[in-house]
Design a protein around this motif. Structure first.
Motif, short mmCIF file in Angstrom:
data_model
loop_
_atom_site.label_atom_id
_atom_site.label_comp_id
_atom_site.label_asym_id
_atom_site.label_seq_id
_atom_site.Cartn_x
_atom_site.Cartn_y
_atom_site.Cartn_z
N THR A 3 0.84 -1.18 0.00
CA THR A 3 0.00 0.00 0.00
C THR A 3 0.88 1.23 0.00
O THR A 3 1.80 1.33 0.80
CB THR A 3 -0.91 0.03 1.24
OG1 THR A 3 -1.74 -1.13 1.22
CG2 THR A 3 -1.78 1.26 1.25
N THR A 4 0.59 2.14 -0.90
CA THR A 4 1.30 3.40 -0.97
C THR A 4 0.33 4.50 -0.60
O THR A 4 -0.72 4.64 -1.23
CB THR A 4 1.83 3.64 -2.40
OG1 THR A 4 2.64 2.53 -2.77
CG2 THR A 4 2.63 4.91 -2.47
N LEU A 5 0.65 5.28 0.41
CA LEU A 5 -0.19 6.40 0.80
C LEU A 5 0.33 7.65 0.13
O LEU A 5 1.54 7.90 0.10
CB LEU A 5 -0.17 6.58 2.31
CG LEU A 5 -0.72 5.42 3.12
CD1 LEU A 5 -0.54 5.69 4.61
CD2 LEU A 5 -2.17 5.18 2.79
N ARG A 7 -1.04 11.93 -1.19
CA ARG A 7 -2.04 12.97 -1.26
C ARG A 7 -2.26 13.33 -2.72
O ARG A 7 -1.54 12.85 -3.60
CB ARG A 7 -1.58 14.21 -0.49
CG ARG A 7 -1.36 13.92 0.98
CD ARG A 7 -0.69 15.08 1.62
NE ARG A 7 0.54 15.36 0.87
CZ ARG A 7 1.52 16.13 1.29
NH1 ARG A 7 1.43 16.71 2.43
NH2 ARG A 7 2.60 16.32 0.57
N ASP A 34 -8.45 12.18 1.74
CA ASP A 34 -7.23 11.39 1.87
C ASP A 34 -7.27 10.35 0.77
O ASP A 34 -8.30 9.69 0.56
CB ASP A 34 -7.17 10.68 3.23
CG ASP A 34 -7.02 11.66 4.37
OD1 ASP A 34 -6.23 12.61 4.23
OD2 ASP A 34 -7.68 11.47 5.40
N SER A 36 -5.29 6.99 -1.02
CA SER A 36 -4.26 5.94 -0.93
C SER A 36 -4.42 5.03 -2.14
O SER A 36 -5.48 4.98 -2.76
CB SER A 36 -4.38 5.15 0.37
OG SER A 36 -5.62 4.49 0.43
N SER A 38 -3.29 1.02 -3.64
CA SER A 38 -2.68 -0.28 -3.35
C SER A 38 -2.63 -1.08 -4.63
O SER A 38 -3.53 -1.00 -5.46
CB SER A 38 -3.49 -1.03 -2.29
OG SER A 38 -4.81 -1.23 -2.72
N SER A 60 -13.52 2.95 -2.96
CA SER A 60 -12.37 2.48 -3.73
C SER A 60 -12.73 2.39 -5.20
O SER A 60 -13.86 2.04 -5.56
CB SER A 60 -11.91 1.11 -3.22
OG SER A 60 -11.42 1.22 -1.91
#
Length: 82
Positions: A3-5, A7, A34, A36, A38, A60
């Motif tokens: 998972t890459t968070l 903005r 927010d 994110s 994945s 999502s």
């Protein structure tokens, strides 16, 4: 699955511009959300799963070359995030 968070400022420039326009059209700023992403290492970048959160709401979307922004726009139109 990794998972890459990130903005909205971390989005590709085309996605960022489209995201900003959609937000502005609905009275939001990109910082109200927010974001994110994945993806599995064996998946292409354009197939990642992008998740948008605001408060207690989350949705999502599959990336598919910017398709997620159109789906996000439809969710804002239907007041999903309000």
């Amino acid at each position: 699955m990794s998972t890459t968070l990130f903005r909205y400022i971390d989005l590709p420039i085309g996605d960022r511009a489209a995201f900003e326009l959609v937000c502005a059209r609905h009275g939001f700023a990109p910082v109200h959300f927010d974001i994110s992403a994945s993806a599995s290492p064996d998946e292409p970048t354009h197939e990642r799963l992008v998740t948008v959160r605001r408060g207690g709401w989350a949705q999502s979307y599959r990336e598919r070359h910017g398709q997620w922004i159109r789906q996000f726009d439809a969710d804002l139109t239907s007041r999903f995030f309000k």
